[in-house]
Design an enzyme around this catalytic site. Structure first.
Site, PDB file in Angstrom:
ATOM      1  N   ASP A 206       0.863  -1.272   0.099  1.00 61.62           N
ATOM      2  CA  ASP A 206       0.032  -0.113  -0.031  1.00 61.62           C
ATOM      3  C   ASP A 206       0.849   1.422  -0.192  1.00 61.62           C
ATOM      4  OD1 ASP A 206      -2.153  -1.572   0.318  1.00 61.62           O
ATOM      5  OD2 ASP A 206      -2.007  -1.590   2.559  1.00 61.62           O
TER       6      ASP A 206
ATOM      7  N   GLU B  86     -10.934   1.272  -4.154  1.00 60.52           N
ATOM      8  CA  GLU B  86      -9.999   1.654  -2.854  1.00 60.52           C
ATOM      9  C   GLU B  86      -8.954   2.244  -3.272  1.00 60.52           C
ATOM     10  OE1 GLU B  86      -9.581  -2.256  -1.168  1.00 60.52           O
ATOM     11  OE2 GLU B  86      -8.225  -2.833  -2.658  1.00 60.52           O
TER      12      GLU B  86
HETATM   13  C1  6LW Z   1      -5.809  -1.642   1.813  1.00 56.55           C
HETATM   14  C2  6LW Z   1      -6.649  -1.703   0.635  1.00 56.55           C
HETATM   15  C3  6LW Z   1      -5.887  -3.202   0.189  1.00 56.55           C
HETATM   16  O1  6LW Z   1      -6.149  -0.748   2.892  1.00 56.55           O
HETATM   17  O2  6LW Z   1      -5.621  -3.727   1.219  1.00 56.55           O
HETATM   18  O3  6LW Z   1      -4.578  -3.230  -1.649  1.00 56.55           O
HETATM   19  C4  6LW Z   1      -5.870  -3.394   2.362  1.00 56.55           C
HETATM   20  N1  6LW Z   1      -5.494  -3.062  -1.136  1.00 56.55           N
HETATM   21  O4  6LW Z   1      -6.239  -0.744  -0.084  1.00 56.55           O
HETATM   22  C5  6LW Z   1      -4.991  -3.671   3.308  1.00 56.55           C
HETATM   23  O5  6LW Z   1      -3.590  -3.264   2.928  1.00 56.55           O
END
Ligand code: 6LW
Length: 495
Positions: free
Chosen positions: A14, A174
Protein backbone atom coordinates in the site's frame (compact mmCIF):
# COMPACT_ATOMS: atom_id res chain seq x y z
CA UNK A 1 19.66 3.71 -15.88
CA UNK A 2 17.78 0.44 -15.79
CA UNK A 3 16.11 -0.56 -12.53
CA UNK A 4 14.47 -3.79 -11.42
CA UNK A 5 11.10 -4.17 -9.68
CA UNK A 6 10.17 -4.42 -6.88
CA UNK A 7 12.05 -1.36 -5.67
CA UNK A 8 11.27 -2.13 -2.00
CA UNK A 9 11.14 -5.86 -1.37
CA UNK A 10 9.21 -7.80 1.23
CA UNK A 11 6.13 -6.84 3.23
CA UNK A 12 5.90 -3.15 2.24
CA UNK A 13 2.35 -2.84 0.88
CA UNK A 14 0.00 0.00 0.00
CA UNK A 15 2.76 2.52 -0.79
CA UNK A 16 2.15 6.23 -0.98
CA UNK A 17 4.68 8.84 -2.06
CA UNK A 18 5.25 12.59 -2.07
CA UNK A 19 8.11 14.93 -2.84
CA UNK A 20 9.56 17.54 -0.51
CA UNK A 21 12.71 19.65 -0.48
CA UNK A 22 14.11 17.97 -3.60
CA UNK A 23 13.65 14.43 -2.28
CA UNK A 24 10.93 11.79 -2.27
CA UNK A 25 9.22 10.26 0.75
CA UNK A 26 7.28 7.02 0.87
CA UNK A 27 5.17 5.19 3.47
CA UNK A 28 3.65 1.69 3.57
CA UNK A 29 1.08 -0.09 5.74
CA UNK A 30 1.90 -2.38 8.69
CA UNK A 31 -1.35 -4.00 9.96
CA UNK A 32 -0.76 -5.60 13.40
CA UNK A 33 2.96 -4.78 13.58
CA UNK A 34 4.66 -2.09 15.65
CA UNK A 35 6.19 0.42 15.07
CA UNK A 36 3.69 1.32 12.37
CA UNK A 37 4.05 2.89 8.92
CA UNK A 38 7.75 3.04 7.92
CA UNK A 39 8.96 6.21 6.21
CA UNK A 40 11.52 6.01 3.39
CA UNK A 41 13.55 8.72 1.67
CA UNK A 42 14.95 8.68 -1.86
CA UNK A 43 16.89 10.96 -4.19
CA UNK A 44 15.88 9.13 -7.36
CA UNK A 45 12.65 7.09 -6.79
CA UNK A 46 14.60 3.80 -7.12
CA UNK A 47 16.83 3.56 -4.02
CA UNK A 48 14.95 4.03 -0.77
CA UNK A 49 16.39 4.30 2.73
CA UNK A 50 14.19 4.04 5.78
CA UNK A 51 14.43 7.22 7.87
CA UNK A 52 11.69 6.65 10.43
CA UNK A 53 8.32 5.26 11.39
CA UNK A 54 5.17 7.35 11.81
CA UNK A 55 3.59 5.37 14.65
CA UNK A 56 6.17 4.83 17.38
CA UNK A 57 4.09 5.42 20.54
CA UNK A 58 1.30 3.41 22.02
CA UNK A 59 -0.75 6.59 22.38
CA UNK A 60 -0.84 6.99 18.58
CA UNK A 61 -2.39 3.66 17.63
CA UNK A 62 -4.53 0.98 19.23
CA UNK A 63 -3.07 -2.46 18.38
CA UNK A 64 -3.91 -4.62 21.39
CA UNK A 65 -7.24 -5.77 19.99
CA UNK A 66 -6.05 -5.98 16.40
CA UNK A 67 -6.30 -9.32 14.62
CA UNK A 68 -3.65 -10.37 12.12
CA UNK A 69 -3.95 -8.36 8.90
CA UNK A 70 -6.29 -5.86 10.56
CA UNK A 71 -5.06 -2.66 12.23
CA UNK A 72 -3.10 -0.16 10.19
CA UNK A 73 -4.31 -0.20 6.58
CA UNK A 74 -3.15 1.79 3.57
CA UNK A 75 -1.54 5.15 4.41
CA UNK A 76 -1.09 8.33 2.37
CA UNK A 77 1.82 10.77 2.78
CA UNK A 78 1.59 14.40 1.67
CA UNK A 79 3.79 17.46 2.18
CA UNK A 80 2.27 20.92 2.45
CA UNK A 81 3.67 24.20 3.67
CA UNK A 82 6.72 22.68 5.34
CA UNK A 83 4.83 19.89 7.09
CA UNK A 84 4.45 16.17 6.38
CA UNK A 85 1.04 14.57 6.91
CA UNK A 86 0.33 10.85 7.03
CA UNK A 87 -3.22 9.61 7.12
CA UNK A 88 -4.35 6.01 7.52
CA UNK A 89 -7.19 3.90 8.94
CA UNK A 90 -7.11 1.61 11.91
CA UNK A 91 -9.41 -0.97 10.36
CA UNK A 92 -10.06 -2.52 13.78
CA UNK A 93 -11.34 0.64 15.46
CA UNK A 94 -12.69 1.79 12.08
CA UNK A 95 -11.11 5.20 12.52
CA UNK A 96 -9.21 7.37 10.08
CA UNK A 97 -6.54 9.55 11.59
CA UNK A 98 -3.83 12.00 10.56
CA UNK A 99 -0.41 12.41 12.17
CA UNK A 100 2.05 15.11 11.13
CA UNK A 101 5.67 16.12 11.59
CA UNK A 102 7.93 18.99 10.60
CA UNK A 103 10.98 16.75 10.99
CA UNK A 104 10.83 13.66 8.82
CA UNK A 105 13.42 11.80 10.90
CA UNK A 106 11.76 12.76 14.19
CA UNK A 107 8.57 11.93 16.03
CA UNK A 108 5.11 12.31 14.54
CA UNK A 109 2.17 13.98 16.30
CA UNK A 110 -0.64 12.41 18.26
CA UNK A 111 -3.50 11.28 15.99
CA UNK A 112 -6.17 13.67 14.73
CA UNK A 113 -9.35 11.67 14.10
CA UNK A 114 -11.45 12.25 10.96
CA UNK A 115 -15.07 11.20 11.09
CA UNK A 116 -15.68 9.68 7.66
CA UNK A 117 -16.57 6.14 6.66
CA UNK A 118 -14.34 3.59 4.95
CA UNK A 119 -10.64 2.85 4.52
CA UNK A 120 -7.67 4.15 2.50
CA UNK A 121 -7.84 7.89 3.29
CA UNK A 122 -5.99 10.46 1.22
CA UNK A 123 -5.50 14.23 1.20
CA UNK A 124 -5.36 16.97 -1.40
CA UNK A 125 -4.21 20.47 -0.46
CA UNK A 126 -5.64 22.73 -3.16
CA UNK A 127 -6.43 26.44 -3.39
CA UNK A 128 -6.54 26.96 0.36
CA UNK A 129 -8.74 23.92 1.01
CA UNK A 130 -7.96 20.46 2.33
CA UNK A 131 -9.89 17.61 0.72
CA UNK A 132 -10.11 14.32 2.57
CA UNK A 133 -11.18 11.25 0.61
CA UNK A 134 -11.57 7.55 1.34
CA UNK A 135 -13.57 4.65 -0.01
CA UNK A 136 -16.72 4.00 1.94
CA UNK A 137 -20.25 5.32 2.37
CA UNK A 138 -21.08 9.02 2.31
CA UNK A 139 -23.41 11.00 4.61
CA UNK A 140 -26.33 10.26 2.28
CA UNK A 141 -25.91 6.49 2.12
CA UNK A 142 -24.07 6.35 -1.22
CA UNK A 143 -20.96 4.16 -1.51
CA UNK A 144 -17.84 4.84 -3.56
CA UNK A 145 -14.98 7.28 -3.21
CA UNK A 146 -16.31 9.73 -0.64
CA UNK A 147 -14.92 13.16 0.13
CA UNK A 148 -15.26 16.08 2.50
CA UNK A 149 -13.27 19.19 3.33
CA UNK A 150 -11.53 19.31 6.68
CA UNK A 151 -9.71 21.65 9.01
CA UNK A 152 -6.25 20.07 8.84
CA UNK A 153 -5.31 21.21 12.36
CA UNK A 154 -8.32 19.78 14.17
CA UNK A 155 -9.68 17.18 11.75
CA UNK A 156 -13.09 18.85 11.93
CA UNK A 157 -15.29 18.16 8.92
CA UNK A 158 -16.23 21.41 7.18
CA UNK A 159 -18.59 19.86 4.60
CA UNK A 160 -20.67 16.67 4.46
CA UNK A 161 -18.99 13.59 2.97
CA UNK A 162 -20.18 13.10 -0.58
CA UNK A 163 -19.64 10.25 -3.00
CA UNK A 164 -17.59 11.63 -5.89
CA UNK A 165 -16.88 8.49 -7.97
CA UNK A 166 -18.01 4.89 -8.14
CA UNK A 167 -15.16 3.47 -10.19
CA UNK A 168 -15.40 1.44 -13.36
CA UNK A 169 -17.29 -1.57 -12.06
CA UNK A 170 -14.48 -3.61 -10.53
CA UNK A 171 -14.92 -5.04 -7.06
CA UNK A 172 -13.33 -3.34 -4.04
CA UNK A 173 -12.95 0.22 -5.21
CA UNK A 174 -10.20 1.51 -2.89
CA UNK A 175 -6.99 3.54 -2.50
CA UNK A 176 -8.34 6.82 -3.94
CA UNK A 177 -5.91 9.68 -4.49
CA UNK A 178 -6.91 13.04 -6.02
CA UNK A 179 -4.39 15.28 -7.81
CA UNK A 180 -4.67 18.73 -9.36
CA UNK A 181 -2.39 18.64 -12.43
CA UNK A 182 -2.60 21.55 -14.87
CA UNK A 183 -6.27 21.98 -15.82
CA UNK A 184 -7.66 18.76 -14.41
CA UNK A 185 -8.38 16.90 -11.22
CA UNK A 186 -7.31 13.28 -11.59
CA UNK A 187 -8.88 10.67 -9.35
CA UNK A 188 -6.75 7.51 -9.26
CA UNK A 189 -7.97 4.40 -7.42
CA UNK A 190 -7.59 0.64 -7.17
CA UNK A 191 -10.21 -1.92 -8.14
CA UNK A 192 -10.39 -5.69 -8.37
CA UNK A 193 -9.13 -6.44 -4.85
CA UNK A 194 -5.53 -6.83 -3.78
CA UNK A 195 -5.17 -10.28 -5.35
CA UNK A 196 -4.68 -11.45 -8.94
CA UNK A 197 -7.40 -9.18 -10.37
CA UNK A 198 -5.93 -6.00 -8.90
CA UNK A 199 -5.72 -2.87 -11.05
CA UNK A 200 -5.28 0.89 -11.13
CA UNK A 201 -8.09 2.88 -12.71
CA UNK A 202 -8.70 6.62 -13.01
CA UNK A 203 -10.99 9.39 -14.09
CA UNK A 204 -10.64 13.15 -14.44
CA UNK A 205 -12.78 16.21 -14.00
CA UNK A 206 -12.70 19.98 -13.77
CA UNK A 207 -13.36 20.26 -10.05
CA UNK A 208 -12.39 18.32 -6.93
CA UNK A 209 -15.97 17.01 -6.76
CA UNK A 210 -16.12 16.00 -10.41
CA UNK A 211 -18.10 15.11 -12.37
CA UNK A 212 -15.37 12.66 -13.34
CA UNK A 213 -14.99 11.15 -16.79
CA UNK A 214 -13.40 7.68 -16.86
CA UNK A 215 -10.24 7.10 -18.86
CA UNK A 216 -11.47 5.09 -21.80
CA UNK A 217 -8.66 2.48 -21.63
CA UNK A 218 -9.11 1.58 -17.96
CA UNK A 219 -7.59 -0.22 -16.19
CA UNK A 220 -4.56 1.98 -16.76
CA UNK A 221 -2.37 -0.62 -15.02
CA UNK A 222 -2.95 -4.30 -14.25
CA UNK A 223 -1.16 -7.64 -14.59
CA UNK A 224 -4.41 -9.62 -14.29
CA UNK A 225 -4.05 -10.98 -17.84
CA UNK A 226 -0.39 -11.98 -17.58
CA UNK A 227 -0.47 -15.70 -16.83
CA UNK A 228 2.86 -17.32 -16.02
CA UNK A 229 4.40 -13.97 -15.09
CA UNK A 230 6.23 -13.49 -11.81
CA UNK A 231 4.79 -10.07 -10.94
CA UNK A 232 1.11 -10.22 -10.07
CA UNK A 233 -1.53 -8.27 -8.17
CA UNK A 234 -0.36 -4.82 -9.24
CA UNK A 235 -2.57 -1.96 -8.20
CA UNK A 236 -3.03 0.59 -5.44
CA UNK A 237 -0.87 3.34 -6.93
CA UNK A 238 0.13 6.90 -6.12
CA UNK A 239 1.33 9.31 -8.84
CA UNK A 240 4.63 11.14 -8.48
CA UNK A 241 6.53 13.51 -10.74
CA UNK A 242 10.30 13.12 -11.06
CA UNK A 243 12.70 16.04 -10.97
CA UNK A 244 13.09 15.78 -14.74
CA UNK A 245 9.33 16.21 -15.25
CA UNK A 246 8.68 12.47 -15.86
CA UNK A 247 5.69 10.84 -14.18
CA UNK A 248 5.52 7.52 -12.33
CA UNK A 249 3.20 5.33 -10.34
CA UNK A 250 4.47 3.91 -7.07
CA UNK A 251 2.22 0.94 -6.43
CA UNK A 252 1.95 -2.48 -4.84
CA UNK A 253 2.34 -5.87 -6.43
CA UNK A 254 3.68 -9.26 -5.43
CA UNK A 255 6.04 -11.92 -6.75
CA UNK A 256 4.56 -15.38 -7.07
CA UNK A 257 6.91 -18.21 -6.06
CA UNK A 258 7.23 -19.77 -9.49
CA UNK A 259 6.05 -19.23 -13.03
CA UNK A 260 3.14 -21.63 -12.65
CA UNK A 261 2.86 -21.51 -8.86
CA UNK A 262 0.37 -18.80 -7.98
CA UNK A 263 1.33 -18.36 -4.32
CA UNK A 264 3.07 -15.44 -2.64
CA UNK A 265 4.40 -15.35 0.89
CA UNK A 266 6.85 -12.43 0.89
CA UNK A 267 3.93 -10.02 1.10
CA UNK A 268 2.79 -7.24 -1.12
CA UNK A 269 5.82 -5.18 -2.17
CA UNK A 270 6.52 -1.73 -3.61
CA UNK A 271 6.95 -1.19 -7.37
CA UNK A 272 7.76 1.73 -9.66
CA UNK A 273 6.18 2.01 -13.12
CA UNK A 274 6.54 4.87 -15.62
CA UNK A 275 3.53 6.98 -16.60
CA UNK A 276 3.17 8.83 -19.91
CA UNK A 277 0.94 11.88 -20.34
CA UNK A 278 -0.43 12.46 -23.83
CA UNK A 279 -1.17 15.88 -25.33
CA UNK A 280 -4.84 15.35 -24.53
CA UNK A 281 -4.02 15.21 -20.81
CA UNK A 282 -4.84 11.49 -20.41
CA UNK A 283 -2.06 9.24 -19.18
CA UNK A 284 -1.07 5.62 -19.76
CA UNK A 285 1.26 3.49 -17.64
CA UNK A 286 3.87 0.76 -17.91
CA UNK A 287 4.32 -1.60 -20.79
CA UNK A 288 0.94 -1.59 -22.53
CA UNK A 289 -0.72 -1.05 -19.18
CA UNK A 290 1.22 -3.75 -17.31
CA UNK A 291 4.02 -3.68 -14.76
CA UNK A 292 7.26 -5.13 -16.06
CA UNK A 293 10.28 -6.34 -14.10
CA UNK A 294 12.60 -3.66 -15.50
CA UNK A 295 12.32 -0.10 -16.75
CA UNK A 296 14.58 2.77 -17.71
CA UNK A 297 14.60 5.89 -15.57
CA UNK A 298 16.71 8.99 -16.12
CA UNK A 299 19.75 9.44 -13.92
CA UNK A 300 23.23 8.08 -13.58
CA UNK A 301 23.27 5.82 -10.54
CA UNK A 302 23.07 2.13 -9.69
CA UNK A 303 20.25 0.36 -7.92
CA UNK A 304 21.32 -0.69 -4.44
CA UNK A 305 20.70 -4.26 -3.30
CA UNK A 306 20.70 -5.29 0.32
CA UNK A 307 21.63 -8.92 0.64
CA UNK A 308 22.99 -9.22 4.18
CA UNK A 309 21.24 -8.45 7.46
CA UNK A 310 22.74 -8.77 10.95
CA UNK A 311 22.05 -7.30 14.37
CA UNK A 312 24.87 -4.84 13.69
CA UNK A 313 23.89 -3.60 10.26
CA UNK A 314 20.18 -3.19 10.94
CA UNK A 315 18.43 -0.67 13.16
CA UNK A 316 16.24 -1.98 15.95
CA UNK A 317 14.38 1.32 16.09
CA UNK A 318 13.65 1.37 12.38
CA UNK A 319 13.46 -2.09 10.82
CA UNK A 320 12.64 -4.65 13.51
CA UNK A 321 9.00 -5.28 14.26
CA UNK A 322 6.98 -6.36 17.25
CA UNK A 323 3.62 -8.05 17.11
CA UNK A 324 1.25 -5.40 18.44
CA UNK A 325 2.50 -3.34 21.38
CA UNK A 326 5.41 -5.16 23.01
CA UNK A 327 5.78 -5.73 26.70
CA UNK A 328 9.01 -3.74 26.78
CA UNK A 329 10.45 -5.36 29.87
CA UNK A 330 10.81 -8.61 27.89
CA UNK A 331 13.34 -7.12 25.44
CA UNK A 332 16.98 -6.16 25.98
CA UNK A 333 18.86 -5.11 22.89
CA UNK A 334 22.64 -5.09 23.22
CA UNK A 335 25.73 -5.12 21.00
CA UNK A 336 25.28 -8.05 18.61
CA UNK A 337 22.97 -9.54 21.20
CA UNK A 338 19.24 -9.69 21.93
CA UNK A 339 17.93 -11.03 25.22
CA UNK A 340 14.30 -12.09 25.22
CA UNK A 341 12.37 -12.98 28.34
CA UNK A 342 9.95 -15.81 27.74
CA UNK A 343 6.26 -15.05 28.07
CA UNK A 344 3.30 -17.41 28.31
CA UNK A 345 1.84 -15.91 25.16
CA UNK A 346 2.69 -18.36 22.39
CA UNK A 347 3.17 -17.68 18.70
CA UNK A 348 -0.21 -19.35 18.18
CA UNK A 349 -2.08 -16.54 19.92
CA UNK A 350 -3.16 -13.33 18.15
CA UNK A 351 -1.61 -11.27 20.96
CA UNK A 352 1.90 -9.97 21.63
CA UNK A 353 4.26 -12.91 22.21
CA UNK A 354 7.90 -12.11 22.98
CA UNK A 355 8.85 -11.70 19.33
CA UNK A 356 11.05 -9.37 17.35
CA UNK A 357 11.29 -9.79 13.60
CA UNK A 358 12.48 -8.46 10.31
CA UNK A 359 10.82 -8.83 6.92
CA UNK A 360 11.99 -11.55 4.54
CA UNK A 361 12.88 -9.66 1.37
CA UNK A 362 13.92 -12.35 -1.14
CA UNK A 363 13.12 -16.02 -1.68
CA UNK A 364 16.58 -17.55 -1.29
CA UNK A 365 17.77 -16.94 2.23
CA UNK A 366 20.13 -18.47 4.76
CA UNK A 367 19.19 -17.41 8.26
CA UNK A 368 21.37 -18.34 11.23
CA UNK A 369 21.38 -17.41 14.89
CA UNK A 370 23.06 -18.73 18.05
CA UNK A 371 20.55 -19.21 20.82
CA UNK A 372 21.07 -20.03 24.48
CA UNK A 373 18.21 -20.81 26.85
CA UNK A 374 17.80 -21.43 30.57
CA UNK A 375 14.16 -22.56 30.65
CA UNK A 376 11.25 -22.64 28.21
CA UNK A 377 11.63 -22.43 24.44
CA UNK A 378 13.29 -19.96 22.11
CA UNK A 379 13.92 -19.96 18.40
CA UNK A 380 13.52 -18.54 14.94
CA UNK A 381 10.09 -18.45 13.38
CA UNK A 382 9.12 -17.88 9.77
CA UNK A 383 5.92 -16.15 10.70
CA UNK A 384 2.94 -15.36 8.48
CA UNK A 385 0.34 -15.25 11.25
CA UNK A 386 -0.55 -17.11 14.44
CA UNK A 387 -1.89 -20.05 12.44
CA UNK A 388 0.79 -20.21 9.76
CA UNK A 389 4.42 -20.33 10.87
CA UNK A 390 7.45 -22.64 10.73
CA UNK A 391 9.67 -22.63 13.84
CA UNK A 392 13.16 -23.91 14.60
CA UNK A 393 13.71 -23.84 18.35
CA UNK A 394 15.59 -25.09 21.38
CA UNK A 395 13.58 -26.01 24.45
CA UNK A 396 14.09 -27.41 27.92
CA UNK A 397 11.88 -30.35 28.79
CA UNK A 398 11.82 -32.92 31.60
CA UNK A 399 13.95 -35.11 29.33
CA UNK A 400 16.58 -32.43 28.81
CA UNK A 401 17.44 -29.89 26.18
CA UNK A 402 16.08 -30.48 22.70
CA UNK A 403 16.06 -28.83 19.31
CA UNK A 404 12.71 -29.01 17.62
CA UNK A 405 11.21 -28.21 14.21
CA UNK A 406 7.55 -27.20 14.19
CA UNK A 407 5.30 -26.70 11.19
CA UNK A 408 2.02 -24.89 11.83
CA UNK A 409 -0.49 -24.70 8.98
CA UNK A 410 -3.97 -23.81 10.14
CA UNK A 411 -5.19 -26.46 12.56
CA UNK A 412 -2.42 -28.83 11.44
CA UNK A 413 0.37 -28.55 14.02
CA UNK A 414 3.24 -30.87 13.28
CA UNK A 415 6.44 -31.53 15.23
CA UNK A 416 8.67 -32.53 12.34
CA UNK A 417 11.73 -33.62 14.29
CA UNK A 418 13.29 -33.53 17.75
CA UNK A 419 17.04 -33.74 18.35
CA UNK A 420 18.41 -34.22 21.86
CA UNK A 421 21.13 -31.70 22.68
CA UNK A 422 23.94 -31.99 25.19
CA UNK A 423 24.16 -28.28 25.87
CA UNK A 424 21.71 -25.45 26.43
CA UNK A 425 22.81 -23.55 23.34
CA UNK A 426 22.98 -24.22 19.63
CA UNK A 427 23.04 -22.60 16.24
CA UNK A 428 19.71 -22.68 14.44
CA UNK A 429 19.69 -22.42 10.67
CA UNK A 430 16.86 -21.89 8.20
CA UNK A 431 17.53 -22.16 4.48
CA UNK A 432 14.85 -21.18 2.01
CA UNK A 433 14.32 -21.05 -1.71
CA UNK A 434 11.15 -20.10 -3.59
CA UNK A 435 9.35 -23.29 -2.59
CA UNK A 436 10.77 -24.60 0.69
CA UNK A 437 12.05 -23.78 4.11
CA UNK A 438 14.51 -26.25 5.62
CA UNK A 439 15.06 -25.94 9.36
CA UNK A 440 18.31 -27.18 10.95
CA UNK A 441 20.20 -27.26 14.20
CA UNK A 442 23.97 -27.34 14.31
CA UNK A 443 25.42 -29.33 17.11
CA UNK A 444 29.13 -30.03 17.45
CA UNK A 445 29.54 -28.86 13.87
CA UNK A 446 26.98 -31.33 12.60
CA UNK A 447 23.87 -30.10 10.84
CA UNK A 448 20.65 -31.97 11.69
CA UNK A 449 17.44 -31.45 9.77
CA UNK A 450 14.60 -30.33 12.05
CA UNK A 451 11.95 -30.17 9.36
CA UNK A 452 10.93 -28.89 5.94
CA UNK A 453 7.90 -26.80 5.14
CA UNK A 454 6.62 -25.59 1.79
CA UNK A 455 6.50 -21.82 1.38
CA UNK A 456 3.06 -22.00 -0.24
CA UNK A 457 1.57 -22.95 3.14
CA UNK A 458 2.66 -19.56 4.47
CA UNK A 459 1.35 -17.68 1.44
CA UNK A 460 -1.52 -15.22 1.34
CA UNK A 461 -3.37 -17.67 -0.91
CA UNK A 462 -3.39 -20.18 1.99
CA UNK A 463 -3.24 -18.02 5.11
CA UNK A 464 -5.22 -15.08 3.64
CA UNK A 465 -4.54 -11.59 4.85
CA UNK A 466 -2.45 -8.63 3.82
CA UNK A 467 0.95 -9.26 5.39
CA UNK A 468 4.10 -11.12 4.33
CA UNK A 469 6.49 -13.45 6.06
CA UNK A 470 8.54 -12.05 8.94
CA UNK A 471 11.75 -13.70 10.24
CA UNK A 472 11.09 -13.60 13.95
CA UNK A 473 13.12 -14.38 17.07
CA UNK A 474 10.90 -15.52 19.90
CA UNK A 475 10.93 -16.74 23.46
CA UNK A 476 8.17 -18.68 25.18
CA UNK A 477 7.84 -19.87 28.74
CA UNK A 478 4.62 -20.95 30.41
CA UNK A 479 6.03 -19.73 33.72
CA UNK A 480 7.09 -16.31 32.41
CA UNK A 481 10.57 -16.60 33.83
CA UNK A 482 12.96 -17.86 31.16
CA UNK A 483 15.57 -15.82 29.40
CA UNK A 484 17.02 -16.56 25.96
CA UNK A 485 20.12 -14.98 24.49
CA UNK A 486 20.35 -14.52 20.72
CA UNK A 487 23.72 -13.73 19.12
CA UNK A 488 25.27 -13.74 15.64
CA UNK A 489 21.99 -13.28 13.79
CA UNK A 490 22.57 -13.37 10.04
CA UNK A 491 20.21 -13.37 7.12
CA UNK A 492 21.91 -13.65 3.76
CA UNK A 493 20.10 -13.55 0.44
CA UNK A 494 21.01 -14.93 -2.93
CA UNK A 495 19.27 -13.47 -5.95
C1 6LW B 1 -5.83 -1.68 1.98
C2 6LW B 1 -6.60 -1.76 0.75
C3 6LW B 1 -5.97 -2.92 0.21
O1 6LW B 1 -6.15 -0.72 2.87
O2 6LW B 1 -5.64 -3.75 1.20
O3 6LW B 1 -4.65 -3.29 -1.64
C4 6LW B 1 -5.94 -3.09 2.39
N1 6LW B 1 -5.69 -2.99 -1.02
O4 6LW B 1 -6.46 -0.72 -0.11
C5 6LW B 1 -4.97 -3.53 3.43
O5 6LW B 1 -3.67 -3.28 2.98
Amino acid sequence: MKYTNPIIKGFYPDPSVCSANGKYYLVTSTMQYFPGVPVFESENLVNWVQVGNCLTRKSQVELDTVESSAGVFAPTIRFFDGRFYMTTTNSTTRQHFIVWTDDITGQWSEPIIIDQDGIDPSLLFDNGKVYFMSNGCDDFGVSGVVQCEIDIDTGEKLTPSRCIWQGTGGRYLEAPHLYHINDYYYLVAAEGGTEYGHMVTYARGNSPYGPFVNYDKNPVLTNRNLGGFEIQGVGHGDLIQGKDGSWHLIHLGFRQIGQWSPFHHLGRETFLTPVFFGDDGWFSAGKDGTTDAQYEISGDFTQSQRLFYTFDNTSFDLEWLYLRHPNEKNYTIGENKVILKGSDISLDMPLSPTFIGIRQTDFKATITCDIEIDEGEAGITIYMDESHHFDAAIRKTERGIQAVGKLNVGSIKHIANVIELTENHAKLIIISDNYNYNLYVNEADEKHLLGSGQSKYLSSEVACGFTGVIIGLYSYDKDNKSQAVFTNFKCEYEL
